[in-house]
Design an enzyme around this catalytic site. Structure first.
Site, PDB file in Angstrom:
ATOM      1  N   SER A   1     -12.425 -82.600 -74.126  1.00 43.78           N
ATOM      2  CA  SER A   1     -12.354 -82.475 -75.586  1.00 43.78           C
ATOM      3  C   SER A   1     -13.701 -82.001 -76.105  1.00 43.78           C
ATOM      4  O   SER A   1     -14.721 -82.667 -75.905  1.00 43.78           O
ATOM      5  CB  SER A   1     -12.025 -83.824 -76.220  1.00 43.78           C
ATOM      6  OG  SER A   1     -12.349 -83.772 -77.600  1.00 43.78           O
TER       7      SER A   1
ATOM      8  N   HIS B   1      -9.421 -79.011 -74.822  1.00 47.29           N
ATOM      9  CA  HIS B   1      -8.739 -79.804 -75.855  1.00 47.29           C
ATOM     10  C   HIS B   1      -9.521 -79.714 -77.166  1.00 47.29           C
ATOM     11  O   HIS B   1     -10.724 -79.970 -77.207  1.00 47.29           O
ATOM     12  CB  HIS B   1      -8.667 -81.253 -75.358  1.00 47.29           C
ATOM     13  CG  HIS B   1      -7.900 -82.190 -76.232  1.00 47.29           C
ATOM     14  ND1 HIS B   1      -6.535 -82.340 -76.161  1.00 47.29           N
ATOM     15  CD2 HIS B   1      -8.312 -83.059 -77.182  1.00 47.29           C
ATOM     16  CE1 HIS B   1      -6.132 -83.259 -77.028  1.00 47.29           C
ATOM     17  NE2 HIS B   1      -7.206 -83.714 -77.671  1.00 47.29           N
TER      18      HIS B   1
ATOM     19  N   ASP C   1      -9.673 -81.045 -81.056  1.00 44.91           N
ATOM     20  CA  ASP C   1      -9.236 -82.117 -81.947  1.00 44.91           C
ATOM     21  C   ASP C   1      -9.369 -81.709 -83.403  1.00 44.91           C
ATOM     22  O   ASP C   1     -10.473 -81.575 -83.923  1.00 44.91           O
ATOM     23  CB  ASP C   1     -10.079 -83.371 -81.676  1.00 44.91           C
ATOM     24  CG  ASP C   1      -9.672 -84.048 -80.379  1.00 44.91           C
ATOM     25  OD1 ASP C   1      -8.475 -84.319 -80.215  1.00 44.91           O
ATOM     26  OD2 ASP C   1     -10.552 -84.265 -79.523  1.00 44.91           O
TER      27      ASP C   1
ATOM     28  N   MET D   1      -8.873 -82.648 -87.242  1.00 41.27           N
ATOM     29  CA  MET D   1      -8.785 -83.859 -88.079  1.00 41.27           C
ATOM     30  C   MET D   1      -8.945 -83.478 -89.545  1.00 41.27           C
ATOM     31  O   MET D   1      -9.728 -82.576 -89.871  1.00 41.27           O
ATOM     32  CB  MET D   1      -9.900 -84.822 -87.684  1.00 41.27           C
ATOM     33  CG  MET D   1      -9.901 -85.155 -86.194  1.00 41.27           C
ATOM     34  SD  MET D   1     -11.103 -86.429 -85.829  1.00 41.27           S
ATOM     35  CE  MET D   1     -10.957 -86.509 -84.044  1.00 41.27           C
TER      36      MET D   1
ATOM     37  N   HIS E   1      -4.785 -80.429 -80.720  1.00 39.30           N
ATOM     38  CA  HIS E   1      -4.274 -81.751 -81.110  1.00 39.30           C
ATOM     39  C   HIS E   1      -4.441 -81.893 -82.615  1.00 39.30           C
ATOM     40  O   HIS E   1      -5.556 -82.053 -83.099  1.00 39.30           O
ATOM     41  CB  HIS E   1      -5.091 -82.805 -80.336  1.00 39.30           C
ATOM     42  CG  HIS E   1      -4.734 -84.212 -80.650  1.00 39.30           C
ATOM     43  ND1 HIS E   1      -5.511 -85.277 -80.217  1.00 39.30           N
ATOM     44  CD2 HIS E   1      -3.686 -84.768 -81.325  1.00 39.30           C
ATOM     45  CE1 HIS E   1      -4.961 -86.413 -80.618  1.00 39.30           C
ATOM     46  NE2 HIS E   1      -3.854 -86.125 -81.300  1.00 39.30           N
TER      47      HIS E   1
ATOM     48  N   MET F   1      -4.369 -83.833 -85.796  1.00 35.51           N
ATOM     49  CA  MET F   1      -4.362 -85.165 -86.403  1.00 35.51           C
ATOM     50  C   MET F   1      -4.429 -84.951 -87.902  1.00 35.51           C
ATOM     51  O   MET F   1      -5.441 -85.249 -88.559  1.00 35.51           O
ATOM     52  CB  MET F   1      -5.565 -85.978 -85.878  1.00 35.51           C
ATOM     53  CG  MET F   1      -5.375 -86.410 -84.434  1.00 35.51           C
ATOM     54  SD  MET F   1      -6.915 -86.892 -83.645  1.00 35.51           S
ATOM     55  CE  MET F   1      -7.456 -85.299 -83.042  1.00 35.51           C
TER      56      MET F   1
ATOM     57  N   MET G   1      -1.931 -91.846 -77.161  1.00 29.15           N
ATOM     58  CA  MET G   1      -3.299 -92.144 -77.572  1.00 29.15           C
ATOM     59  C   MET G   1      -3.715 -93.494 -76.999  1.00 29.15           C
ATOM     60  O   MET G   1      -3.015 -94.497 -77.177  1.00 29.15           O
ATOM     61  CB  MET G   1      -3.409 -92.208 -79.111  1.00 29.15           C
ATOM     62  CG  MET G   1      -3.151 -90.908 -79.854  1.00 29.15           C
ATOM     63  SD  MET G   1      -4.182 -89.514 -79.368  1.00 29.15           S
ATOM     64  CE  MET G   1      -5.835 -90.157 -79.616  1.00 29.15           C
TER      65      MET G   1
ATOM     66  N   ASP H   1      -5.010 -89.536 -74.131  1.00 25.31           N
ATOM     67  CA  ASP H   1      -6.141 -89.114 -74.944  1.00 25.31           C
ATOM     68  C   ASP H   1      -6.895 -90.322 -75.473  1.00 25.31           C
ATOM     69  O   ASP H   1      -6.355 -91.082 -76.278  1.00 25.31           O
ATOM     70  CB  ASP H   1      -5.627 -88.238 -76.094  1.00 25.31           C
ATOM     71  CG  ASP H   1      -6.762 -87.549 -76.843  1.00 25.31           C
ATOM     72  OD1 ASP H   1      -7.934 -87.737 -76.472  1.00 25.31           O
ATOM     73  OD2 ASP H   1      -6.448 -86.822 -77.804  1.00 25.31           O
TER      74      ASP H   1
HETATM   75  C1  DX5 Z   1      -9.738 -88.955 -80.588  1.00 27.72           C
HETATM   76  C2  DX5 Z   1      -9.515 -87.593 -79.991  1.00 27.72           C
HETATM   77  C3  DX5 Z   1      -9.880 -87.496 -78.552  1.00 27.72           C
HETATM   78  C4  DX5 Z   1     -11.319 -87.786 -78.270  1.00 27.72           C
HETATM   79  C5  DX5 Z   1     -11.465 -88.240 -76.858  1.00 27.72           C
HETATM   80  O1  DX5 Z   1      -9.294 -88.958 -81.887  1.00 27.72           O
HETATM   81  O2  DX5 Z   1      -8.159 -87.205 -80.122  1.00 27.72           O
HETATM   82  O3  DX5 Z   1      -9.489 -86.250 -77.999  1.00 27.72           O
HETATM   83  O4  DX5 Z   1     -12.150 -86.719 -78.491  1.00 27.72           O
HETATM   84  O5  DX5 Z   1     -12.798 -88.599 -76.678  1.00 27.72           O
HETATM   85  P1  DX5 Z   1     -13.249 -89.661 -75.591  1.00 27.72           P
HETATM   86  O6  DX5 Z   1     -12.807 -89.120 -74.262  1.00 27.72           O
HETATM   87  O7  DX5 Z   1     -14.713 -89.709 -75.751  1.00 27.72           O
HETATM   88  O8  DX5 Z   1     -12.540 -90.943 -75.923  1.00 27.72           O
HETATM   89 ZN    ZN Z   2      -7.387 -85.393 -78.932  1.00 26.85          ZN
END
Ligand code: DX5
Ligand code: ZN
Length: 227
Positions: free
Chosen positions: A10, A35, A37, A39, A68, A70, A139, A174
């Site tokens: 990620s 990956h 993320d 948000m 991903h 969110m 998750m 994740d």
């Molecule tokens: C959390 C994200 C993850 C996160 C994982 O909201 O969706 O992808 O970056 O990070 P680590 O591996 O550090 O938990």
């Molecule tokens: Zn993620």
């Protein structure tokens, strides 16, 4: 037949001033997917990347860009992230009342369709969606931030694996994935491991060797679990 194990770093844990070179470095050191993320400061308490940022990352990704989302609502943005070059688009089942429609919309773009579950959401929430989803993301932290402590969702992963049966649906994990936690989730049935802090720790674009060692450590840790 043994399913391939995919490691997806990620970039939430990368240097935010140098995404292009960070992506190239993790790919050169063993990443299978990248990956991303996304948000929105509403569905999760953090803000990251809009479609133009993701389109800029795309220029550096030669493997698979795993996006991903969110965000809520999610449906109005699916096309924009597809156009930005996502290969996999995952939305949350909690993001709205119409997850079935959301998966239809993702599939209509021709991208791989994923559905994610927060830690508080039971496996049953995605049961009616398993003929439409190509990936289920479990998750193992409450989404929003990297570097959080792993939450044990192995019962949920096992339940999903049984529910999926022989459908071609991957299970992605994740949050909090490390060489210590990876064997647990893989033994329960995971195919794709997202890892942020555990991949990027100790390395940099100038010194990317630790990325390779970190990815190898995760891969080696699960060899037994998949034997
Ligand atoms: C959390 C994200 C993850 C996160 C994982 O909201 O969706 O992808 O970056 O990070 P680590 O591996 O550090 O938990
Ligand atoms: Zn993620």
């Amino acid at each position: 037949m043994r399913r391939p194990l995919i490691i997806a770093p990620s970039i939430l844990s990368a240097d935010f001033a140098d995404f292009g070179r960070e992506i190239e470095a993790v790919e050169a050191h063993g990443a299978d997917w990248v990956h991303v993320d996304v948000m929105d400061g509403h569905f999760v308490p953090n803000l990251t990347f809009g479609p133009p940022a993701v389109a800029a990352f795309r220029k550096h990704v030669t493997t698979v860009m795993d996006v991903h989302l969110m965000i809520a609502p999610v449906d109005p943005y699916i096309e924009a992230y597809a156009e930005a070059g996502a290969d996999v688009i995952t939305a949350h089942v909690e993001a709205g009342p119409h997850s079935h429609r959301t998966l239809q919309a993702i599939r209509a773009t021709g991208k791989k369709a994923g559905i994610a579950l927060n830690p508080g959401t039971p496996a049953e929430a995605v049961k009616p969606l398993l003929d439409l989803a190509e990936l289920v993301c479990v998750m193992t932290v409450n989404p929003g931030f990297g570097g959080q402590r792993f939450l044990d969702m192995t019962d949920k992963i096992r339940a999903l694996r049984a529910m999926i049966g022989d459908r071609p649906v991957q299970i992605e994990i994740d949050g909090g994935v490390t060489p210590e936690t990876a064997p647990l989730v893989v033994a329960a049935g995971a195919d794709v491991l997202v890892a942020g802090s555990a991949v990027f720790k100790g390395g940099s674009v100038q010194n990317p060797a630790p990325y390779g060692a970190n990815i190898r450590a995760i891969r080696d840790s699960v060899l037994q679990a998949r034997a």
